[in-house]
Write an enzyme that holds these catalytic residues in place. Structure first.
Site, PDB file in Angstrom:
ATOM      1  N   LYS A  56       0.783  -1.295  -0.180  1.00 54.28           N
ATOM      2  CA  LYS A  56       0.064   0.147   0.126  1.00 54.28           C
ATOM      3  C   LYS A  56       0.865   1.262  -0.064  1.00 54.28           C
ATOM      4  O   LYS A  56       0.537   2.394  -0.607  1.00 54.28           O
ATOM      5  CB  LYS A  56      -0.980   0.028   1.163  1.00 54.28           C
ATOM      6  CG  LYS A  56      -1.709   1.167   1.547  1.00 54.28           C
ATOM      7  CD  LYS A  56      -2.407   1.795   0.659  1.00 54.28           C
ATOM      8  CE  LYS A  56      -2.828   3.001   0.730  1.00 54.28           C
ATOM      9  NZ  LYS A  56      -4.049   3.487   0.249  1.00 54.28           N
ATOM     10  N   CYS A 112      -2.952  11.341   1.506  1.00 54.40           N
ATOM     11  CA  CYS A 112      -2.138   9.890   0.970  1.00 54.40           C
ATOM     12  C   CYS A 112      -0.856   9.955   0.582  1.00 54.40           C
ATOM     13  O   CYS A 112      -0.014   9.604   1.084  1.00 54.40           O
ATOM     14  CB  CYS A 112      -3.351   9.401   0.131  1.00 54.40           C
ATOM     15  SG  CYS A 112      -4.902   9.362   0.570  1.00 54.40           S
TER      16      CYS A 112
HETATM   17  N1  SAJ Z   1      -1.380  15.365  -8.774  1.00 49.45           N
HETATM   18  C1  SAJ Z   1      -0.466  16.173  -9.760  1.00 49.45           C
HETATM   19  N2  SAJ Z   1      -0.237  15.708 -10.925  1.00 49.45           N
HETATM   20  C2  SAJ Z   1      -0.690  14.600 -11.482  1.00 49.45           C
HETATM   21  C3  SAJ Z   1      -1.648  13.667 -10.365  1.00 49.45           C
HETATM   22  C4  SAJ Z   1      -2.014  14.113  -9.367  1.00 49.45           C
HETATM   23  O1  SAJ Z   1       0.047  17.123  -9.306  1.00 49.45           O
HETATM   24  O2  SAJ Z   1      -0.182  14.140 -12.584  1.00 49.45           O
HETATM   25  C5  SAJ Z   1      -1.632  15.853  -7.638  1.00 49.45           C
HETATM   26  C6  SAJ Z   1      -3.073  16.058  -7.604  1.00 49.45           C
HETATM   27  O3  SAJ Z   1      -3.513  17.284  -7.853  1.00 49.45           O
HETATM   28  C7  SAJ Z   1      -3.215  16.021  -5.757  1.00 49.45           C
HETATM   29  C8  SAJ Z   1      -2.194  14.902  -5.514  1.00 49.45           C
HETATM   30  O4  SAJ Z   1      -1.434  14.877  -6.831  1.00 49.45           O
HETATM   31  O5  SAJ Z   1      -2.950  17.306  -5.202  1.00 49.45           O
HETATM   32  C9  SAJ Z   1      -2.714  13.555  -5.381  1.00 49.45           C
HETATM   33  O6  SAJ Z   1      -3.889  13.366  -5.952  1.00 49.45           O
HETATM   34  P1  SAJ Z   1      -4.368  11.915  -6.791  1.00 49.45           P
HETATM   35  O7  SAJ Z   1      -5.633  12.010  -7.305  1.00 49.45           O
HETATM   36  O8  SAJ Z   1      -2.991  11.267  -7.422  1.00 49.45           O
HETATM   37  O9  SAJ Z   1      -4.385  10.731  -5.461  1.00 49.45           O
HETATM   38  P2  SAJ Z   1      -5.183  10.765  -4.111  1.00 49.45           P
HETATM   39  O10 SAJ Z   1      -4.052  11.460  -2.844  1.00 49.45           O
HETATM   40  O11 SAJ Z   1      -6.603  11.453  -4.239  1.00 49.45           O
HETATM   41  O12 SAJ Z   1      -5.449   9.110  -3.902  1.00 49.45           O
HETATM   42  C10 SAJ Z   1      -4.493   8.137  -3.694  1.00 49.45           C
HETATM   43  C11 SAJ Z   1      -4.546   7.134  -4.831  1.00 49.45           C
HETATM   44  N3  SAJ Z   1      -3.435   6.256  -4.840  1.00 49.45           N
HETATM   45  C12 SAJ Z   1      -2.829   6.085  -6.069  1.00 49.45           C
HETATM   46  O13 SAJ Z   1      -3.039   6.480  -7.207  1.00 49.45           O
HETATM   47  C13 SAJ Z   1      -1.419   5.354  -6.014  1.00 49.45           C
HETATM   48  C14 SAJ Z   1      -5.691   6.225  -4.183  1.00 49.45           C
HETATM   49  O14 SAJ Z   1      -5.643   5.171  -5.019  1.00 49.45           O
HETATM   50  C15 SAJ Z   1      -5.380   5.839  -2.698  1.00 49.45           C
HETATM   51  O15 SAJ Z   1      -6.490   4.982  -2.428  1.00 49.45           O
HETATM   52  C16 SAJ Z   1      -5.341   7.169  -2.106  1.00 49.45           C
HETATM   53  O16 SAJ Z   1      -4.082   7.829  -2.564  1.00 49.45           O
HETATM   54  C17 SAJ Z   1      -5.138   6.623  -0.442  1.00 49.45           C
HETATM   55  O17 SAJ Z   1      -6.171   6.635   0.259  1.00 49.45           O
HETATM   56  O18 SAJ Z   1      -4.007   6.092  -0.133  1.00 49.45           O
END
Ligand code: SAJ
Length: 407
Positions: free
Chosen positions: A201, A255
């Site tokens: 995880k 996360c």
């Molecule tokens: N972000 C970027 N560039 C990108 C993608 C995301 O700057 O290309 C930023 C987003 O704006 C945000 C952050 O990263 O601020 C995280 O967002 P996210 O949508 O990537 O992920 P989370 O934090 O909402 O959810 C993550 C997910 N993990 C993965 O994709 C590996 C989700 O599946 C998990 O369940 C969750 O963390 C968790 O609870 O651990």
């Protein structure tokens, strides 16, 4: 019957999902107000499909309570913060919940921990609680780690369709919990041991953090030498084995911006690329702030109170503001004693979180000459024309108005 402990962003949708698929569920939370709201049929955070899910769970007989129940299966979904100094996990909520479960559970009960924990947390912090009580693992109580994987903004779909991991000491207990999740989960459910489940995880979120950091670093390099990072990523991604993510104003949420720290805290000297990635992503809000100043100079805007920040949540179309880049920018400004608060508007955040927050888009637009787009909510995509005539700094690459500045 299962008793789900912690009705937050993960526990609540999980509880509702079980209850609407024929499993008898009691959802427990220490927050009396939250329990009261749920009992009245009100959902406590915005997420597509959650209201319908709550209705269906209520039809399925879900109960909400502040009490722990006597039953044979518990699922714990409480927060796992990290200590900002040591970077190590702070397991206090998990251990408190396990201790409370042990007071009420019958012999042979299974305690499933869904909360994300660093590898070894169950060995170091949870097993000792069981032993201190004079209980024997594998006989009196069974421990399982089944970390969640759902993404805010698409939780309902991902709960149904994502693959899952179940870590257990005993394969037959793992199988039993796999069968339980199969009530709603259509994805593959892999059964493994607890430590592998813990590590997997944390590794998943760290992988994403590192990849976002790479995109952010490219944005900085390209900015320093006048290259278009978005065009470069777009073209590079045409290679069959390249898939670069998007740069942005920073990484928020509870996360991805947290879990990699567990590895840094537990494996100092070994977790190097992980630490560097964390630092790059954490540097982005400051980078946005300095780029804002640069654009202000270019445009001859001298009064910072004429600059507005659009978006307060950590990403688009959610109401979650935890660790959000905009809050981080606000914090940097507070630290630097920059005087008046930043002007901030977010259509998803109706409660007052920071000074200088607007609740009306028109009033916000009226008061600013420059808009920094921090979050790509559908709302701004649909209202982009309202920004014409303003200086726009778009950190999400969603604005096609001429003259827009990017990272
Ligand atoms: N972000 C970027 N560039 C990108 C993608 C995301 O700057 O290309 C930023 C987003 O704006 C945000 C952050 O990263 O601020 C995280 O967002 P996210 O949508 O990537 O992920 P989370 O934090 O909402 O959810 C993550 C997910 N993990 C993965 O994709 C590996 C989700 O599946 C998990 O369940 C969750 O963390 C968790 O609870 O651990």
């Amino acid at each position: 019957m299962i008793n789900i402990i912690g009705l937050g962003y993960i526990g609540l949708p999980t509880a509702l999902m079980f209850a609407s698929h024929g499993v008898q569920v009691v959802g427990t939370d220490i927050n009396e107000m939250l329990v009261a709201e749920l009992r009245e049929g009100r959902i406590t955070f915005e997420e597509e499909g959650m209201s319908a899910l709550l209705e269906s769970a209520i039809r399925g007989g879900i109960e909400f309570s502040t009490e722990y129940r006597e039953t044979d299966t518990y699922i714990i979904a409480v927060p796992t913060p990290y200590d900002t100094e040591s970077k190590k996990i702070d397991p206090c909520f998990v251990t408190a919940a396990v201790a409370r479960v042990l007071e009420v559970c019958p012999k042979g009960a299974v305690i499933v921990i869904e909360s994300t924990v660093s590898p070894g947390t169950i060995d170091r912090f949870v097993r000792p609680i069981v032993r201190e009580k004079g209980l024997k693992e594998g006989v009196d109580v069974h421990l399982v780690h089944a970390p969640e994987r759902i993404i805010p903004g698409n939780m309902v779909y991902e709960l149904l369709h994502n693959a899952r991991t179940v870590g257990a000491d005993d394969a037959s207990v793992g199988q039993r919990i796999r069968t339980l999740y199969e009530a709603f989960c259509q994805g593959e459910i892999v059964v493994t041991d607890i430590r592998t489940a813990e590590m997997t995880k944390v590794v998943e979120n760290t992988f994403r953090d590192i990849n976002i950091a790479f995109a952010n670093e490219l944005a900085k390099i390209c900015r320093s030498d006048s290259m278009d990072v978005y065009e470069i990523i777009r073209i590079a991604n045409k290679h069959p084995r390249v898939r670069i993510l998007q740069p942005g104003p920073g990484v928020g949420g509870h996360c991805i911006s947290v879990d990699p720290w567990f590895l840094v805290g537990d494996y100092p000297g070994l977790a190097n690329i992980i630490l560097t990635a964390r630092n790059i992503n954490d540097s982005m809000p400051e980078f946005v702030l300095s780029r804002t100043r640069e654009i202000m100079r270019e445009e001859g805007i001298t009064d910072v109170s004429r600059v507005g920040f659009y978006g307060l949540t950590y990403k688009e179309n959610v109401d979650d503001v935890r660790e959000s880049p905009t809050l981080q920018i606000n914090h940097v400004r507070d630290r630097n004693l920059c005087g008046q608060p930043l002007k901030i508007f977010d259509p998803w955040v109706s409660r007052d979180i920071v000074d200088g927050q607007y609740h009306d888009f028109d009033a916000f637009l009226e008061d600013v000459d420059m808009v920094v787009i921090m979050v790509g909510h559908s709302h701004i995509r649909e209202n982009m024309h309202r920004l014409s005539g303003k200086v726009v700094f778009d950190t999400r690459k969603i604005c096609d108005l001429p003259g827009t500045y990017f990272l």
